[in-house]
Design a protein around this motif. Structure first.
Motif, mmCIF file in Angstrom:
data_model
loop_
_atom_site.group_PDB
_atom_site.id
_atom_site.type_symbol
_atom_site.label_atom_id
_atom_site.label_comp_id
_atom_site.label_asym_id
_atom_site.label_seq_id
_atom_site.Cartn_x
_atom_site.Cartn_y
_atom_site.Cartn_z
ATOM 1 N N LEU A 43 -3.499 9.788 -4.572
ATOM 2 C CA LEU A 43 -2.864 10.893 -3.320
ATOM 3 C C LEU A 43 -4.107 11.571 -3.170
ATOM 4 N N PRO A 44 -4.673 11.098 -2.137
ATOM 5 C CA PRO A 44 -5.944 11.224 -1.896
ATOM 6 C C PRO A 44 -5.627 13.382 -1.596
ATOM 7 N N GLY A 45 -6.372 14.010 -2.364
ATOM 8 C CA GLY A 45 -6.611 15.508 -3.011
ATOM 9 C C GLY A 45 -4.993 15.768 -3.984
ATOM 10 N N TYR A 46 -5.221 15.198 -3.763
ATOM 11 C CA TYR A 46 -4.144 15.363 -5.198
ATOM 12 C C TYR A 46 -3.985 15.279 -6.310
ATOM 13 N N ALA A 47 -4.245 13.529 -6.338
ATOM 14 C CA ALA A 47 -4.123 13.274 -7.322
ATOM 15 C C ALA A 47 -4.693 11.467 -7.364
ATOM 16 N N GLU A 48 -5.915 11.377 -8.464
ATOM 17 C CA GLU A 48 -6.304 10.383 -8.817
ATOM 18 C C GLU A 48 -5.498 9.229 -9.636
ATOM 19 N N PRO A 49 -5.647 8.074 -8.258
ATOM 20 C CA PRO A 49 -5.214 6.262 -9.260
ATOM 21 C C PRO A 49 -5.879 6.661 -10.567
ATOM 22 N N PRO A 50 -4.989 5.815 -10.986
ATOM 23 C CA PRO A 50 -3.635 5.289 -11.354
ATOM 24 C C PRO A 50 -2.767 5.869 -11.530
ATOM 25 N N LEU A 51 -0.918 6.277 -10.816
ATOM 26 C CA LEU A 51 -0.956 7.325 -11.180
ATOM 27 C C LEU A 51 0.464 6.741 -11.820
ATOM 28 N N GLU A 52 1.194 7.558 -11.826
ATOM 29 C CA GLU A 52 2.659 6.981 -12.914
ATOM 30 C C GLU A 52 4.025 7.863 -11.539
ATOM 31 N N LEU A 53 3.854 7.236 -10.576
ATOM 32 C CA LEU A 53 5.371 7.987 -9.916
ATOM 33 C C LEU A 53 6.853 7.747 -10.319
ATOM 34 N N VAL A 54 7.431 9.265 -10.319
ATOM 35 C CA VAL A 54 8.681 8.750 -10.786
ATOM 36 C C VAL A 54 9.318 10.020 -9.517
ATOM 37 N N LEU A 55 10.551 9.406 -8.515
ATOM 38 C CA LEU A 55 11.107 9.883 -8.196
ATOM 39 C C LEU A 55 12.438 9.945 -8.279
ATOM 40 N N VAL A 56 12.372 11.270 -8.226
ATOM 41 C CA VAL A 56 13.949 12.095 -9.287
ATOM 42 C C VAL A 56 14.773 12.293 -7.721
ATOM 43 N N VAL A 57 16.135 11.979 -8.168
ATOM 44 C CA VAL A 57 16.997 11.699 -7.130
ATOM 45 C C VAL A 57 18.381 11.870 -7.078
ATOM 46 N N GLU A 58 19.406 12.764 -6.582
ATOM 47 C CA GLU A 58 20.217 13.536 -7.117
ATOM 48 C C GLU A 58 22.144 13.459 -5.808
ATOM 49 N N GLY A 59 22.909 13.376 -5.819
ATOM 50 C CA GLY A 59 24.109 13.595 -4.949
ATOM 51 C C GLY A 59 23.259 11.711 -4.400
ATOM 52 N N ALA A 60 23.984 12.156 -3.111
ATOM 53 C CA ALA A 60 24.249 10.401 -2.323
ATOM 54 C C ALA A 60 23.030 9.567 -3.065
ATOM 55 N N ALA A 61 22.069 10.223 -2.840
ATOM 56 C CA ALA A 61 20.880 9.380 -3.287
ATOM 57 C C ALA A 61 20.851 8.606 -4.880
ATOM 58 N N ARG A 62 21.799 8.884 -5.892
ATOM 59 C CA ARG A 62 22.165 8.545 -7.030
ATOM 60 C C ARG A 62 21.734 6.964 -7.836
ATOM 61 N N GLU A 63 21.673 6.088 -6.488
ATOM 62 C CA GLU A 63 22.080 5.233 -6.626
ATOM 63 C C GLU A 63 20.693 3.897 -6.281
ATOM 64 N N VAL A 64 19.957 4.860 -5.518
ATOM 65 C CA VAL A 64 18.590 4.693 -5.422
ATOM 66 C C VAL A 64 17.673 3.518 -6.668
ATOM 67 N N ALA A 65 17.414 2.626 -6.511
ATOM 68 C CA ALA A 65 16.923 1.501 -7.413
ATOM 69 C C ALA A 65 15.032 1.675 -7.729
ATOM 70 N N SER A 66 14.981 1.546 -8.700
ATOM 71 C CA SER A 66 13.211 1.630 -9.380
ATOM 72 C C SER A 66 12.216 0.569 -8.304
ATOM 73 N N VAL A 67 11.187 0.320 -8.402
ATOM 74 C CA VAL A 67 10.356 -0.920 -8.160
ATOM 75 C C VAL A 67 9.342 -0.153 -8.098
ATOM 76 N N ASP A 68 8.437 -1.388 -8.094
ATOM 77 C CA ASP A 68 7.256 -1.623 -9.093
ATOM 78 C C ASP A 68 5.809 -0.381 -8.293
ATOM 79 N N GLY A 69 5.862 0.264 -9.347
ATOM 80 C CA GLY A 69 5.015 1.233 -8.815
ATOM 81 C C GLY A 69 5.632 2.589 -8.524
ATOM 82 N N VAL A 70 6.905 2.679 -9.015
ATOM 83 C CA VAL A 70 7.841 4.013 -8.594
ATOM 84 C C VAL A 70 8.929 3.543 -9.211
ATOM 85 N N ARG A 71 8.998 4.941 -10.445
ATOM 86 C CA ARG A 71 10.531 4.481 -11.428
ATOM 87 C C ARG A 71 11.381 5.771 -10.520
#
Length: 128
Positions: A43-71
């Motif tokens: 994320l230019p200006g915020y975090a240098e690669p490589p990154l471990e990306l974690v997306l936290v979901v709740e509510g109606a989005a709870r069924e969203v699955a992980s994909v390569d590169g994003v847990r």
């Protein structure tokens, strides 16, 4: 060790009034898919690669699955509480960035040593 980037899905998708409320799960999936490219590129200006990306979901989005590169972490209750737990458990001793505009959450994760950035840090990853 990779930098840990935790993204507050509800806060980021809610940062732009583009109709996300009609399909919360779809909005979270578009964000997840857009974030995947950042795992290797950083994320230019915020975090240098490589990154471990974690997306936290709740509510109606709870069924969203992980994909390569994003847990995807589905919060059983409060998404904020889950992000604080992740910072405490996985952020110690490494660069940790939490992406949210929530002031209360920002204060909680900063107290644990995490850096914070607003939704703009990943806005291009929102998928539209």
């Amino acid at each position: 060790m990779d930098s840990l980037v935790i993204v507050d899905a509800a806060n980021v998708v809610g940062s732009v009034p583009d109709g996300w409320w009609r399909d919360r799960r779809g909005a979270a999936e578009r964000l997840r898919d857009g974030l995947a490219a950042h795992a290797a590129a950083g994320l230019p200006g915020y975090a240098e690669p490589p990154l471990e990306l974690v997306l936290v979901v709740e509510g109606a989005a709870r069924e969203v699955a992980s994909v390569d590169g994003v847990r995807v972490e589905s919060a059983p209750g409060s998404g904020d509480d889950r992000m604080v737990e992740l910072v405490a458990a996985e952020g110690a001793g490494r660069d940790c960035l939490v992406v949210t505009a929530d002031r209360g959450l920002r204060a909680r994760v900063e107290a644990l040593g995490a850096r914070v950035a607003g939704p703009r840090a990943v806005r291009d990853a929102r998928g539209g």
